[in-house]
Each structure stands twice: as C-alpha cells, then as structure tokens.
Design an enzyme around this catalytic site. Structure first.
Site, mmCIF file in Angstrom:
data_model
loop_
_atom_site.group_PDB
_atom_site.id
_atom_site.type_symbol
_atom_site.label_atom_id
_atom_site.label_comp_id
_atom_site.label_asym_id
_atom_site.label_seq_id
_atom_site.Cartn_x
_atom_site.Cartn_y
_atom_site.Cartn_z
ATOM 1 N N GLU A 1 0.865 -1.207 0.022
ATOM 2 C CA GLU A 1 -0.034 0.158 0.068
ATOM 3 C C GLU A 1 0.887 1.290 0.008
ATOM 4 O O GLU A 1 1.923 1.298 0.669
ATOM 5 C CB GLU A 1 -0.970 -0.019 1.245
ATOM 6 C CG GLU A 1 -2.029 -1.171 0.852
ATOM 7 C CD GLU A 1 -3.191 -1.155 2.331
ATOM 8 O OE1 GLU A 1 -4.113 -1.399 1.901
ATOM 9 O OE2 GLU A 1 -2.895 -0.491 3.341
ATOM 10 N N CYS B 1 3.821 8.402 1.006
ATOM 11 C CA CYS B 1 4.293 7.611 1.983
ATOM 12 C C CYS B 1 4.254 6.099 1.198
ATOM 13 O O CYS B 1 3.464 5.610 0.762
ATOM 14 C CB CYS B 1 3.147 7.307 3.281
ATOM 15 S SG CYS B 1 3.885 6.381 4.475
ATOM 16 N N CYS C 1 6.087 -6.974 6.811
ATOM 17 C CA CYS C 1 7.365 -6.217 7.497
ATOM 18 C C CYS C 1 8.071 -7.421 8.164
ATOM 19 O O CYS C 1 7.563 -8.461 8.760
ATOM 20 C CB CYS C 1 6.619 -5.298 8.619
ATOM 21 S SG CYS C 1 7.743 -4.376 9.417
ATOM 22 N N CYS D 1 6.065 -4.644 15.666
ATOM 23 C CA CYS D 1 5.626 -3.599 16.501
ATOM 24 C C CYS D 1 4.211 -3.955 16.794
ATOM 25 O O CYS D 1 3.352 -3.902 16.047
ATOM 26 C CB CYS D 1 5.758 -2.305 15.616
ATOM 27 S SG CYS D 1 7.462 -2.041 15.584
ATOM 28 N N CYS E 1 1.201 -1.645 15.524
ATOM 29 C CA CYS E 1 1.307 -1.330 13.793
ATOM 30 C C CYS E 1 0.452 -2.633 13.229
ATOM 31 O O CYS E 1 0.586 -3.779 13.532
ATOM 32 C CB CYS E 1 2.558 -1.318 13.591
ATOM 33 S SG CYS E 1 2.782 -1.098 11.815
ATOM 34 N N GLY F 1 6.954 -2.182 5.742
ATOM 35 C CA GLY F 1 8.341 -2.781 5.779
ATOM 36 C C GLY F 1 9.214 -1.640 6.708
ATOM 37 O O GLY F 1 9.045 -0.482 7.045
ATOM 38 N N GLU F 2 10.472 -2.156 7.027
ATOM 39 C CA GLU F 2 11.659 -1.521 7.864
ATOM 40 C C GLU F 2 12.622 -1.351 6.554
ATOM 41 O O GLU F 2 13.332 -2.109 6.100
ATOM 42 C CB GLU F 2 12.278 -2.618 8.802
ATOM 43 C CG GLU F 2 13.481 -2.033 9.340
ATOM 44 C CD GLU F 2 13.764 -0.443 9.820
ATOM 45 O OE1 GLU F 2 14.414 0.201 9.433
ATOM 46 O OE2 GLU F 2 12.877 -0.387 10.789
ATOM 47 N N SER G 1 12.157 6.438 7.737
ATOM 48 C CA SER G 1 11.862 6.185 9.263
ATOM 49 C C SER G 1 12.375 4.499 9.481
ATOM 50 O O SER G 1 12.125 3.946 8.654
ATOM 51 C CB SER G 1 10.386 6.021 9.282
ATOM 52 O OG SER G 1 10.220 5.691 10.429
ATOM 53 N N SER H 1 11.341 5.543 14.928
ATOM 54 C CA SER H 1 10.214 5.116 15.722
ATOM 55 C C SER H 1 10.433 4.701 17.105
ATOM 56 O O SER H 1 10.902 3.810 17.400
ATOM 57 C CB SER H 1 9.224 3.847 14.778
ATOM 58 O OG SER H 1 9.037 4.069 13.380
ATOM 59 N N PHE H 2 10.035 5.550 17.925
ATOM 60 C CA PHE H 2 10.637 5.653 19.412
ATOM 61 C C PHE H 2 9.600 5.047 20.230
ATOM 62 O O PHE H 2 10.078 3.789 20.790
ATOM 63 C CB PHE H 2 11.208 7.128 19.633
ATOM 64 C CG PHE H 2 12.336 6.981 20.941
ATOM 65 C CD1 PHE H 2 13.535 6.638 20.442
ATOM 66 C CD2 PHE H 2 11.989 7.685 22.101
ATOM 67 C CE1 PHE H 2 14.543 6.772 21.345
ATOM 68 C CE2 PHE H 2 12.739 7.669 23.088
ATOM 69 C CZ PHE H 2 14.113 7.135 22.709
ATOM 70 N N HIS H 3 8.658 5.713 20.491
ATOM 71 C CA HIS H 3 7.334 5.173 21.033
ATOM 72 C C HIS H 3 7.520 4.809 22.579
ATOM 73 O O HIS H 3 6.422 4.463 23.246
ATOM 74 C CB HIS H 3 6.863 4.046 20.165
ATOM 75 C CG HIS H 3 6.608 4.386 18.872
ATOM 76 N ND1 HIS H 3 6.053 5.490 18.328
ATOM 77 C CD2 HIS H 3 7.151 3.643 17.822
ATOM 78 C CE1 HIS H 3 6.350 5.589 16.877
ATOM 79 N NE2 HIS H 3 6.811 4.229 16.727
ATOM 80 N N ASN I 1 -3.581 5.475 15.419
ATOM 81 C CA ASN I 1 -4.855 5.212 14.700
ATOM 82 C C ASN I 1 -5.179 3.730 14.710
ATOM 83 O O ASN I 1 -4.356 2.762 14.616
ATOM 84 C CB ASN I 1 -4.082 5.259 13.414
ATOM 85 C CG ASN I 1 -3.595 6.687 13.042
ATOM 86 O OD1 ASN I 1 -4.634 7.854 13.291
ATOM 87 N ND2 ASN I 1 -2.438 6.908 12.621
ATOM 88 N N CYS J 1 -1.244 6.355 9.808
ATOM 89 C CA CYS J 1 0.042 5.908 10.273
ATOM 90 C C CYS J 1 -0.205 4.674 11.041
ATOM 91 O O CYS J 1 -1.088 4.475 12.113
ATOM 92 C CB CYS J 1 0.663 6.906 10.968
ATOM 93 S SG CYS J 1 2.553 6.390 11.562
#
Length: 394
Positions: A116, A129, A136, A140, A143, A197-198, A229, A251-253, A328, A371
């Site tokens: 996507e 994006c 992935c 996470c 996600c 993906g990373e 990212s 991507s800290f979080h 989200n 996101c």
C-alpha cells in the site's frame, strides 16, 4: 503484561516468480547499471554516458513509458531499446480517496504480492508514504502492518515505481518547457519511507531508489524532502547518512527498555542506550537537519507526564523534533488512543523543554490509510483479536 513478542517474526518468504529471458526492465536501474546494460546491446563506451542521460531524462523527468516517444534517439536505436528492454511499473489495483483528500493505492508487484502507498495532500506540500517490503520484518505491537509476516523485499524498481505511479495519478509529469526540481509541478513534493516494511532491512534497494528520486535530471527531489523512518536498525543508521543522505526519523514510542521491548521488539536487540548513541553520532544531525522522533500516543501505556520528562532527558543533546502521533486504531488493535487532553499535556512538557512537539493530525483514517494502519487487502483481518493480543504479549 510481560513482553512475549519476538524481535522479528519468523521469515516466511514466498518465492518470487520471475519471467525467464525476455526484455530487461530498466526502471530502478542505477546510472551505472543502465550504462552497463546499454553497452551490452552495442552502445560504445564513448557514447554510453550520453545515452544514459537521454534515456534517464525521458524516463524520470518526462515520465515516458514508450521508447518510440524518445525522439532525440535515432529510430534504429529506439528499435534496439525496444527489443532488449522494457519500461514496467507495478500495477495499481485499487485507489481509495479519503474525505480529507488522502489517496491510498493498493499496488501489485511481481509475483502477485501487494503493498500500500499513501499520498497526503497539504496546503504547502504533498507527501507520498511508500513501502519498502511486502509485509514487515518487525512485530511492533501497535502497528497493523506488523501483523503481516514478511514476504519479501521490494526491488529498487518497485520502490521508485510507487513514486512514478503516484505522479501518473496526480498528472504531474512536466509539460514541454518545464524544468526539473522546484521549477516543475510539485503536487508530490516529499517522500517518506514510512509505509510497509523496515527500510534499513532492505538498504541497497532503498538507497538505489532514493538516488533515482534525488537525481537532478529526473524526479529531482531534494534529499531534505526525503525522510527515512527506521525502528532502530543501529548498524545501518550511520550508513544512511553516508550513502543516502536523507532526513532520518526514528520510531521511538517508549522511554524505558521495558516498554519499548513490548512496543518495538527490535529494542531487545539494540536497546535505547545503543540507539541513542548511534543517533547522537549521526553525521548529518544538526539544528537545520534534526532527527525526528516519532512517538505514538497509547492510552495508559506511554503517555504519562513521567514518560514525557524521560523522553526529554533521553534526547538531551540531540537536535530533534518529536512528532506525537495519536494512535490510529485498526480492527483488533490491542491499544487505545490517548485522550486529547493527555496528548496536549504531554506535548506541553516537551515544548517547554525547548523541542518542537507537533501533534500529527490523523489523515485517511476512513480508508485505513493512517500511520500504522497499512496492510495489503489480501492480508487484512486474517488474524483474530486473540492472536494479535498473544503476539503483543497482552
């Protein structure tokens, strides 16, 4: 709640079905690769640089898909190109348009797999994006993409092809007489590698695709208009500065290893201390090129005043801005979005400490384009809430 999620999912790679023989797709080839390919069909080394420049401009500046349209090339050479090469992009399967103007494309690539891509229009910019993997590598727990197993890395052509498809849909390839870069149409002015993906687990293909996007004789986006990212693949962070040179987002979080282990399980491999050391040493970090810390706001998980103060302390000395992302939600999600007042209080603590702390306005939620919501349609809703909770360690 004990951390049970693995660092990465078991890689279940589906073999990519590729045609044997036939014309070579030139989309995604680097300049050197295209040069070698042209020499391989009879172009002399003396002429190769000129021919690369000509084909490159037709492909990436004008958006041409037919060798016959390349009118500054001789008819015989155009015939040679058509015999040996092709210009092929991924296929747009569906396009959804949100009430806020966000566009989400479901894109099919070789082998029938899907990714996507999301275009977000704003007053002063248009951000695309894009995805770097099918599925992935990571898990996470907040996600949606992370609930889809990794299928394979995208090629450089499949990555830059997403940009080209979006420019097609936006009808923004230049007309004759229009220049490149800022002089041309720029409905698509920014790229963020924040889709499926990373990116740093597909480094070479991401690098080559972004070099094409930044090339001044083609799409010609400034490196400062491209943001990569990562969830924290520490060994590749320095390499990103050296070989791509784009902006960096993390991507800290989570502000403790205990919480981040649950939210971003790659933290078990490279913890906060190792990640922050790599960010402090990032060659391009400066007040003008700050690192963006992405922080998803999860109710009663990472949104306390204590978390905000720890965050400020952790990033001390690193030129940074903090993007606060209201969670989200997606079907079966194990978390809830923090309340608006709680997000505001968190942002105020960061702002009062001297850091920019914009609260990202969710875009495209009605079409599952926000996101953390991306997941190819064929994979969506395959897991039950119980399965998702178990994998998240809940």
């Amino acid at each position: 709640m004990q951390p049970q999620a693995p660092i990465t999912q078991d890689v279940m790679t589906i073999k990519r079905v590729l045609p044997t023989g036939g014309p070579l797709n030139i989309v995604g080839l680097t300049r050197d690769q295209l040069r070698d390919a042209l020499i391989g069909v009879g172009v002399t080394e003396k002429q190769a640089k000129m021919r690369v420049n000509q084909v490159w401009q037709w492909l990436y500046h004008w958006g041409v898909r037919d060798f016959e349209v390349m009118t500054n090339l001789s008819k015989d050479f155009r015939t040679t190109l058509a015999e040996h090469f092709k210009i092929e992009l991924p296929e747009v399967v569906t396009k959804d348009v949100s009430t806020d103007g966000t566009r989400k494309y479901l894109v099919r690539i070789a082998g029938g797999h899907e990714v996507e891509v999301v275009y977000i229009p704003e007053k002063d910019r248009g951000t695309l994006c894009i995805s770097s993997q099918v599925g992935c590598t990571l898990t996470c727990s907040f996600c949606h993409t992370g609930t889809q197993k990794l299928v394979r890395n995208l090629t450089a052509g499949e990555i830059i092809g997403q940009v080209m498809l979006a420019r097609d849909d936006l009808n923004e390839w230049p007309e004759p007489g229009q220049g490149t870069g800022e002089n041309g149409p720029r409905l698509l002015s920014n790229i963020v590698l924040m889709g499926m993906g990373e990116p740093l687990y597909n480094f070479e293909n991401v690098r080559d695709a972004m070099k094409i996007a930044m090339d001044g004789e083609g799409i010609a986006l400034s490196r400062r208009r491209i943001t990569l990212s990562t969830s924290g693949v520490v060994p590749e962070i320095h390499r990103t500065a050296d070989e791509i040179g784009c902006m960096l987002a993390i991507s800290f979080h989570g502000t403790t290893d205990e919480i981040r282990d649950k939210l971003v399980p790659i933290n078990k491999k490279w913890n906060l201390e190792k990640l922050l050391e790599a960010l402090a040493a990032y060659p391009k970090v400066s007040n003008s090129e700050r690192i963006t810390f992405e922080y998803v706001m999860l109710k009663d998980v990472n949104d306390s005043d204590e978390d905000a103060r720890r965050l400020v302390k952790l990033i001390e000395g690193i030129p940074a801005k903090i993007n606060l992302i209201p969670f989200n939600e997606w079907p079966g999600a194990p978390y809830k979005r923090s309340d608006a007042d709680r997000i505001k209080a968190f942002a105020d603590i960061i702002y009062n400490a001297g850091y920019a702390s914009p609260i990202r306005r969710p875009r495209g939620e009605d079409i599952m384009a926000a996101c953390g919501q991306l997941k190819s349609a064929t994979e969506r809703s395959r897991k039950s809430r119980k399965q998702i909770d178990a994998e998240a360690g809940l």
